[in-house]
Design a protein around this motif. Structure first.
Motif, short mmCIF file in Angstrom:
data_model
loop_
_atom_site.label_atom_id
_atom_site.label_comp_id
_atom_site.label_asym_id
_atom_site.label_seq_id
_atom_site.Cartn_x
_atom_site.Cartn_y
_atom_site.Cartn_z
N ARG A 94 2.15 5.67 8.26
CA ARG A 94 2.72 5.07 7.05
C ARG A 94 2.35 5.84 5.78
O ARG A 94 3.06 5.74 4.78
N LEU A 95 1.25 6.57 5.82
CA LEU A 95 0.84 7.36 4.66
C LEU A 95 0.83 8.85 4.99
O LEU A 95 0.04 9.61 4.44
N THR A 96 1.74 9.25 5.86
CA THR A 96 1.77 10.65 6.29
C THR A 96 2.05 11.60 5.13
O THR A 96 1.63 12.76 5.14
N PHE A 97 2.74 11.11 4.08
CA PHE A 97 3.05 11.96 2.93
C PHE A 97 1.81 12.21 2.07
O PHE A 97 1.85 13.02 1.14
N LEU A 98 0.69 11.52 2.37
CA LEU A 98 -0.57 11.78 1.67
C LEU A 98 -1.59 12.43 2.62
O LEU A 98 -2.80 12.24 2.48
N LYS A 99 -1.10 13.22 3.56
CA LYS A 99 -2.00 13.81 4.55
C LYS A 99 -3.00 14.78 3.92
O LYS A 99 -4.00 15.14 4.54
N PHE A 100 -2.72 15.23 2.69
CA PHE A 100 -3.66 16.12 2.00
C PHE A 100 -4.84 15.36 1.40
O PHE A 100 -5.79 15.96 0.91
N ALA A 101 -4.78 14.03 1.40
CA ALA A 101 -5.81 13.22 0.75
C ALA A 101 -6.94 12.91 1.74
O ALA A 101 -6.69 12.53 2.88
N PRO A 102 -8.19 13.06 1.31
CA PRO A 102 -9.30 12.67 2.18
C PRO A 102 -9.34 11.16 2.39
O PRO A 102 -9.02 10.40 1.48
N VAL B 295 -7.66 10.04 -3.56
CA VAL B 295 -8.61 9.84 -2.47
C VAL B 295 -8.35 8.45 -1.90
O VAL B 295 -8.18 7.49 -2.66
N ILE B 296 -8.29 8.35 -0.58
CA ILE B 296 -8.06 7.05 0.07
C ILE B 296 -9.39 6.52 0.56
O ILE B 296 -10.10 7.19 1.32
N ALA B 297 -9.74 5.32 0.12
CA ALA B 297 -10.98 4.68 0.56
C ALA B 297 -10.63 3.42 1.35
O ALA B 297 -9.93 2.54 0.84
N VAL B 298 -11.09 3.36 2.59
CA VAL B 298 -10.82 2.20 3.46
C VAL B 298 -12.00 1.26 3.33
O VAL B 298 -13.10 1.53 3.85
N ASP C 219 0.83 -1.20 0.00
CA ASP C 219 0.00 0.00 0.00
C ASP C 219 0.87 1.25 0.00
O ASP C 219 0.61 2.21 -0.72
N ALA C 220 1.91 1.24 0.84
CA ALA C 220 2.79 2.40 0.95
C ALA C 220 3.55 2.64 -0.35
O ALA C 220 3.75 3.79 -0.76
N HIS C 221 3.98 1.57 -1.04
CA HIS C 221 4.69 1.71 -2.31
C HIS C 221 3.78 2.33 -3.37
O HIS C 221 4.18 3.23 -4.11
N ILE C 222 2.55 1.83 -3.45
CA ILE C 222 1.61 2.38 -4.43
C ILE C 222 1.32 3.84 -4.12
O ILE C 222 1.30 4.69 -5.01
N ALA C 223 1.13 4.15 -2.83
CA ALA C 223 0.87 5.54 -2.43
C ALA C 223 2.05 6.44 -2.79
O ALA C 223 1.87 7.58 -3.25
N GLY C 224 3.27 5.93 -2.59
CA GLY C 224 4.46 6.71 -2.95
C GLY C 224 4.53 6.99 -4.43
O GLY C 224 4.93 8.08 -4.85
N TYR C 225 4.13 6.02 -5.24
CA TYR C 225 4.15 6.24 -6.68
C TYR C 225 3.09 7.26 -7.09
O TYR C 225 3.32 8.07 -8.00
#
Length: 449
Positions: free
Chosen positions: A321-329, A297-300, A282-288
């Protein structure tokens, strides 16, 4: 979509060195993915403005029936199947081997376009040793040195020549001029997270109008559809297929397809599994996604299948782990029960609107000046950075260019401060922002003594 280039060859011929040379060792993108062997890596690369994906593979022995080597061969065969072009690496100094012949025979059977890279050829460009590699029937051997960077550009120019990369500026202008252009939406996530269920839920709703359309490369599928009068182009990463009038989604995870879909999308829906938490994958995909500058947008999913403790742990995991996407809802949904899907659509539209927002030069300049009055950039030696004016340099993601003097001393921390001010004013959510600084040349720097 970005072309895919696979690097193959027997062990110790310099494939990984060539991979690192081409990708410039961009560790944020090059990573192992769960379910793949350690010897199959994916990386982003660029030659000028031409972007492409590179796949590194392990030592290739096509005919090994069992053991670890057989598994490595299986991974390499999959990489070749996914690729638009193959770079076959051989070792000039070690000479031609029977294994090279085996690999060449396999590649000829695949009917793929192949370039033969004769590695470790520093000082041997005119050597007769290159001649023996014509026996492979692959074509003219191109002398390179991965370790020293010799011949790499010529190799890549030859590799990328047949591909049509279009004009990125023209594409951006077309999107700006046509507000009714379909929103390109990619659904990304690891296997069994519920992508297929979510896609089927979307396409099964009565308000959706959809039909399948073959993609431009291999198995990629684009699904144009409408919702509430807005057109979308779903870029499938789950292997969507059509059977009669019923859409079926097959959970088939391909890293290459996911990277291509993300790169081509305007907005990415990152789907994670509430019952399993945030994994490395998940973190690798988010980083890309972040590296590609895409709105997200992150959907759980499967939120209804968790208890209070699991939910608390998951929220902490997302924060860390996804702190670099903190702008994402972050939205909680249940695809199988069709719960929360309306909020997802609203967030996707808002993220796209933020990614394509128009910022006027006077407003940007005023915001930058107000930010500096509230908190000036840190002084560097005798100079304090002076921001004079700002303008928008692009969309998706929004790019803001600030002009002034001594701006090379503006820190990343201060850029994040500016980003926060911009987000607050324009109400931007779900999109990264790129801030660039350009310093005016001081005419007195070149004065004579």
């Amino acid at each position: 979509m970005k072309p895919v280039i696979a690097i193959v060859g027997r062990a110790n011929v310099g494939k990984s060195t060539l991979f690192n040379r081409i990708t410039k060792s961009r560790d944020a993108i090059v990573a192992d993915f769960a379910g793949l062997t350690r010897d199959r890596h994916y990386g982003d690369a660029k030659l000028g403005r031409r972007e492409f994906i590179v796949v590194d593979t392990g030592g290739f022995e096509p005919d090994k029936p069992t053991g670890v080597v057989a598994e490595m061969a299986k991974q390499t065969k999959q990489a070749v199947a996914e690729a638009d072009l193959v770079i076959f690496v051989v070792d000039v100094r070690a000479g031609l081997s029977a294994q090279d012949h085996d690999i060449a025979r396999f590649l000829r059977q695949q009917q793929k376009r192949v370039l033969l890279a004769a590695n470790k050829a520093e000082g041997m460009v005119d050597s007769p040793a290159l001649g023996e590699f014509h026996e492979l029937g692959i074509g003219e051997p191109l002398p390179i040195s991965s370790a020293h960077g010799q011949g790499i550009r010529s190799l890549l120019e030859a590799a990328l020549e047949p591909f049509d990369f279009g004009d990125e500026e023209d594409d951006a202008a077309a999107e700006t001029e046509d507000p009714d252009r379909p929103i390109r939406l990619a659904v990304a996530g690891r296997p069994n997270v519920g992508k297929s269920t979510l896609i089927n839920a979307w396409l099964g709703e009565e308000r959706l109008v959809a039909f399948d359309q073959p993609g431009t490369t291999r198995d990629a599928i684009h699904v144009p559809f409408e919702k509430d009068g807005r057109r979308f182009d779903l870029i499938d990463t789950a292997g969507l297929r059509r059977k009669g009038k019923v859409f079926e989604a097959i959970e088939k995870f391909s890293v290459v397809k996911t990277l291509q879909a993300i790169a081509e999308a305007n907005v990415v829906l990152l789907l994670v599994d509430a019952t399993l938490g945030i994994s490395d994958q998940d973190a690798h995909i988010a980083g890309y996604i972040l590296e590609s500058g895409r709105a997200v947008v992150i959907a759980v999913n499967k939120w209804d299948a968790t208890d209070a403790y699991q939910r608390q742990q998951l929220e902490r995991s997302i924060e860390t782990r996804l702190t670099f996407l903190k702008f994402a809802p972050v939205l909680h949904i249940s695809a199988i029960r069709r719960q929360g899907l309306g909020a997802v659509w609203k967030a996707l539209l808002q993220a796209h609107a933020s990614a394509t927002v128009k910022m006027s030069t006077p407003v940007l300049t005023r915001l930058v000046h107000e930010a500096a009055e509230h908190q000036a950039p840190r002084r560097a030696g005798h100079f304090r950075p002076k921001m004079r004016y700002a303008h928008q340099g692009g969309m998706n993601p929004p790019r803001v260019i600030i002009h002034g003097t001594a701006l090379e001393h503006v820190t990343d921390q201060y850029k994040r401060y500016l980003e926060g001010r911009l987000r607050e004013h324009f109400k931007l959510v779900g999109t990264p922002i790129r801030i660039e600084v350009r310093s005016a040349k001081n005419p007195f720097d070149e004065r004579g003594d």
